[in-house]
Design a protein around this motif. Sequence first.
Motif, mmCIF file in Angstrom:
data_model
loop_
_atom_site.group_PDB
_atom_site.id
_atom_site.type_symbol
_atom_site.label_atom_id
_atom_site.label_comp_id
_atom_site.label_asym_id
_atom_site.label_seq_id
_atom_site.Cartn_x
_atom_site.Cartn_y
_atom_site.Cartn_z
ATOM 1 N N SER A 4 0.893 -1.229 0.009
ATOM 2 C CA SER A 4 -0.022 0.091 0.060
ATOM 3 C C SER A 4 0.895 1.266 0.130
ATOM 4 C CB SER A 4 -1.088 0.068 1.235
ATOM 5 O OG SER A 4 -0.215 -0.118 2.530
ATOM 6 N N SER A 30 -9.305 1.708 -7.741
ATOM 7 C CA SER A 30 -9.876 0.923 -6.447
ATOM 8 C C SER A 30 -11.232 0.661 -6.480
ATOM 9 C CB SER A 30 -9.487 1.651 -5.355
ATOM 10 O OG SER A 30 -7.955 1.590 -5.161
ATOM 11 N N HIS A 34 -13.566 -2.550 -6.762
ATOM 12 C CA HIS A 34 -14.572 -2.949 -5.536
ATOM 13 C C HIS A 34 -16.137 -3.236 -6.438
ATOM 14 C CE1 HIS A 34 -12.105 -3.026 -2.268
ATOM 15 N NE2 HIS A 34 -11.622 -1.989 -2.667
ATOM 16 N N ASN A 116 -4.416 -10.243 -1.705
ATOM 17 C CA ASN A 116 -4.634 -8.875 -1.643
ATOM 18 C C ASN A 116 -5.548 -8.433 -2.569
ATOM 19 O OD1 ASN A 116 -4.492 -6.097 -0.836
ATOM 20 N ND2 ASN A 116 -2.401 -5.740 -1.801
ATOM 21 N N SER A 117 -7.011 -8.989 -2.360
ATOM 22 C CA SER A 117 -7.928 -8.546 -3.242
ATOM 23 C C SER A 117 -8.242 -7.154 -3.720
ATOM 24 C CB SER A 117 -9.171 -9.572 -2.855
ATOM 25 O OG SER A 117 -9.784 -8.851 -1.728
ATOM 26 N N THR A 118 -7.761 -6.173 -2.787
ATOM 27 C CA THR A 118 -7.987 -5.045 -2.914
ATOM 28 C C THR A 118 -6.905 -4.184 -3.645
ATOM 29 O OG1 THR A 118 -6.984 -4.046 -0.763
ATOM 30 C CG2 THR A 118 -9.417 -4.748 -0.776
ATOM 31 N N SER A 120 -4.785 -2.530 -6.367
ATOM 32 C CA SER A 120 -5.427 -1.808 -7.736
ATOM 33 C C SER A 120 -4.559 -2.396 -8.796
ATOM 34 C CB SER A 120 -4.780 -0.373 -7.478
ATOM 35 O OG SER A 120 -3.270 -0.250 -7.884
#
Length: 615
Positions: A4, A30, A34, A116-118, A120
């Motif tokens: 991050s 992002s 989502h 780390n599915s979030t 980018s």
Amino acid sequence: MILSEPPKSNTTTKLMHIKEFFGFSHSSSSKSLHSSSSFPISAHRRLPPSSYDPSESAAMEEAIINSEPIITKWDPDSSEFNRITFLFRHGRAESGEFIDSVNSLRQAMDFFISANSTSSVLVIAQKLMQAAMRRLEKEFYQILSENRQNLDPESISSRSSDRSTADGETGGDSITEFDRVSADLKSIADCMIDSGYGKECVKIYKVIRKSIVDETLYRLGTEKFKISRILKWNWDSLEQIIKNWMNSVNIAVNTLFRGERFLCNHVFSRSERIRESCFSEITKDGAITLLKFPELVAKGKKDSDKIFILMELYEANSDVLPEIEVIFDSVSTSDIKTQAQTSMTKLADSIRDILSEFEITIQKDSSKNPTPGGGIHPLTRSAMSYISSLGDYASTLSDILTVENSPIPSSYLETIAADDALSSPVAAQLGWLILVLLCKLDTKAEMYRDVSLSYLFLANNLNFIVKTAATTNLKTLIGVEWVANHRSKVKVYAANYEATAWNRVMKSLPERGSEEVGSAETAAEGFKSFNAAFEEAYRKQTSWRVEDGNLRDELKMSIAKKVVPIYREFYEGCLEKMNVNVGVVRFSPDDLGNYLSDLFHGVSSSASSSSSSSR
């Protein structure tokens, strides 16, 4: 390193450039991630462990970055040039690099989805993957479309036959165009399936390959026939269509379907479910249409003369059935295998029905006029020709006729149970049909007013039956013992004929060795009695027929042995001891043999008399 808050490394810089290329920022990435419902996930994917390893994350980011140049280079939507240019035409090196890059991209996506599915970078990776799949779809379609000749059924089938020898021996010079094309298709299919885009790949394959299968079947003459149409055809037309079908089904099964099964298994080796579904949809309609034809034919009119082409149709179906069971061995193609088996069952039922109808035809023969001269009845000729021809199909009939489904009476089966020659269902069936014919001939013999002629009729017809059985495949089926037994019955009929036809002639003379000839007047009466009896027998029997030369000669010799010696003794005794008026002596002993030679040729007595008098 924390993903991050990454340092401004070369990798991060490259990721930013890729984002700019696809037109989104970190925040929009992002948000896009989502809002996306899901990403395609391979059924064969090995997800990384749940523990997060920053160094591995960096490696996965590097994989995404490294895949970008070649994927974007071949994105079909990036330029007009890319829309008309094809990757797999540019050589195996670059196409191999493209596939490897997509596989690496997929592995990276799997990692980030799990770890780390979030991230980018998932959105970037997804964009690259979509571009890669567009290219592979285009390539897959193009290869299938432009290589119809290299992927024709005959080429595939022959290649599948040689595959066992080709494996392990293949050198550079032995790689064929088929090998190259099929390898390209497989590599694309593997990549798309593993990347979760198998549905798109399968759709293209089904459309193109089904069109090839359907076109091939059409050229082979396969079409959806209706029973109403089949019933309207004349026999010559139907027979030709059946023969065409027998040739077509052999090509369709052993070349078309077999080759299609091989190609489908090869291209979609990654997934059994996909290849079975694919193969079923490509072949099912055409295969069922093809294999249903015999069933429709079996539902047609059950004329006795159709049985032989039906048995050939049964044989053709039987020949390809083992290959059908191998090719269509899955649950999804079970209907095809069932149709082939149903067609064979219906054909067998129809053939048994025709045999029963043939038996009834013999029994119901309504010809009222006796055969001239006690000759061979037309029913005997036609029935034995039919039965002997059935003997040529013994192998086929052995599959169709069993003890359980035999159309012949159980009482007859019990009668012949101890007869080894007739123990097989085929031999029992043919033996039964001959017995039905013999019974019918017995009733035909009753039409003759002259008992001796009825015996000659029976001798003629049974002799024809025995001769036919002895000189055809029937002998092998019903046995030499059957032939011998019925040949002896011919002799019994012949003896009965002689006894009844020549009894009056024999009784007109004194017994051999008798010393009492009597007076000249008595001798003269004896000659007169013999003359009358012999002339009557001669007059009648010159118009009688014995077509078989051996039987004819045997009868003449047997009659001569009985009549001539007795007459010669009487003749010579009368001439030596008495002054008999030569006017009452019409025949010398030698004349009798000449006259007897006129018998059984079916000519009139007047013509025979003229012939004999000229000797």
